[in-house]
Write an enzyme that holds these catalytic residues in place. Sequence first.
Site, PDB file in Angstrom:
ATOM      1  N   TYR A  26      -4.238  11.226  -3.921  1.00 51.27           N
ATOM      2  CA  TYR A  26      -4.011  12.752  -3.955  1.00 51.27           C
ATOM      3  C   TYR A  26      -3.412  13.387  -5.153  1.00 51.27           C
ATOM      4  CZ  TYR A  26      -5.869  12.289   0.650  1.00 51.27           C
ATOM      5  OH  TYR A  26      -6.720  12.043   1.904  1.00 51.27           O
ATOM      6  N   LYS A  49       0.139  -0.528   3.588  1.00 49.90           N
ATOM      7  CA  LYS A  49      -0.563  -1.628   3.395  1.00 49.90           C
ATOM      8  C   LYS A  49      -0.121  -2.430   2.190  1.00 49.90           C
ATOM      9  CE  LYS A  49      -4.710  -3.250   3.844  1.00 49.90           C
ATOM     10  NZ  LYS A  49      -4.945  -4.351   4.783  1.00 49.90           N
ATOM     11  N   ASP A  91      -4.064  -1.493   8.568  1.00 47.61           N
ATOM     12  CA  ASP A  91      -5.153  -1.912   9.302  1.00 47.61           C
ATOM     13  C   ASP A  91      -5.037  -2.407  10.882  1.00 47.61           C
ATOM     14  OD1 ASP A  91      -5.519  -4.782   7.081  1.00 47.61           O
ATOM     15  OD2 ASP A  91      -4.064  -4.414   8.640  1.00 47.61           O
ATOM     16  N   ASP A 145      -3.836  10.422   6.182  1.00 46.61           N
ATOM     17  CA  ASP A 145      -5.130  11.141   6.356  1.00 46.61           C
ATOM     18  C   ASP A 145      -6.009  10.459   7.588  1.00 46.61           C
ATOM     19  OD1 ASP A 145      -6.901  13.116   5.881  1.00 46.61           O
ATOM     20  OD2 ASP A 145      -7.464  12.557   3.978  1.00 46.61           O
TER      21      ASP A 145
END
Length: 422
Positions: free
Chosen positions: A169, A236, A286, A310
């Site tokens: 972002y 992640k 995930d 998000d």
Amino acid sequence: MKQARRKVLKETREQGDTVKTGQKIEFSNGEFKVPAHPIIPYIEGDGIGPDIWRAAVRVIDQAVELCWHDSRRIVWKEVLAGEKAYTQNKNWLPQETLNAFREYRIGIKGPLTTPVGEGIRSLNVAIRQALDLYACVRPVRYFPGVPSPVREPHKVDMIVFRENTEDIYAGFELEKGKEQTRHLLDHLFEAYGWRIREDSGIGIKPISETGSRRLIRAAINYALRYRRRNVTIVHKGNIQKYTEGAFRKWGYQLAKEEYAEQTILWEDVMDTPPKDKILIKDTIADIFFQQALTRPEEFDVIATTNLNGDYISDALAAQVGGVGMAPGANINYQSGYAVFEATHGTAPKYAGLDKVNPTSFILSGAMMLEFMGWSKAAKLIETGLEKTILSKKVTYDLARLMPGAEEVTCSQFGACICDNMK
Ligand code: NAD
């Protein structure tokens, strides 16, 4: 005697003027000082914004009045952004609006259209960056009676702390085929031997130690203040070792360095974590989506990077009735700025129809009151909302999924909440 009466009259008049004009919220030594009649800037927003704002402001004002009569009252100050600002001043985000949020410190906003091809990538991102609102805070809890796609939505009670200023972002993106892009690709090959396809667009993902630590600190502070059981760092890091993986590492380091007394790290837990300490754990993004569905009760406070956050906040909101039900805030705890907001978009096809669900805006208002230390009014709003949903008088989005429900307009829904607060 005459003089004394004149003095009293003058004081009363001055008091009246202050009440009419309100006072500024101050911030010092890490604490907000909220006066009895704080001035709060608001942006009503585009599309459905004016509809949901009208419903929300009525509920917020009524809650404050029921709690404190006139001894506390919000003095609202409209500031412009989005289509209204552009129509009036040919400027999507006037400097005065940013100045007002800076000056009055706490504000609230409705959804804003993202102008396509107008230089500003997103007005929301622009506001967050201008005030360095580094924590996007999204509580997700279930209100009994709300239609949900899962069997046990009441087990969802989480609060997401999403880093708000970094990650993809940050806006460092280059388009396929442009000279700058080719230049960067050449440099990456020459300097690092990285072979990237020529027809690629390129995005840069910065994750800093400073940004990560201040966000995770905010999450742990929240857990301490509201006596939550655990903070989960969602990342992640198995794939993106030096960005997402570093976010996780810095989170654990921070807990060890600054919260050794109050927290316990996952790796130090032998059996069950001690009840008097907040458990700091982590999970890969995930698998988090699966775990949030299969065992949501194990998660409390979530600290995560921008893009993960998000996705996560909308996915969690879906479990408790959708983004129309989820409030949010963008906060800088260090400099003392906060902008509360409805988390959904402008839903342009429903604009001006007095039809949509104002809950996200109303709950953002309740969250703002809680943040200001006006918890009694925040609780009252939640109670009014709970009763209204249980009475099955709801807006179209909920009514179509609730057998036996009566569909009411946006403004009627707000009015029902006001009645149910009395
Ligand atoms: P959206 O959230 O505006 O609407 C998608 C659909 O969700 C709507 O058509 C409607 O069916 C439903 N919906 C949304 N809010 C609802 C409510 N309060 N009650 C009932 N149903 C509701 O998303 P979009 O269509 O992708 O975006 C429209 C515009 O909003 C775009 O310009 C986008 O940039 C902007 N946007 C702004 C924000 C923000 O200001 N925070 C957030 C997301 C999107």
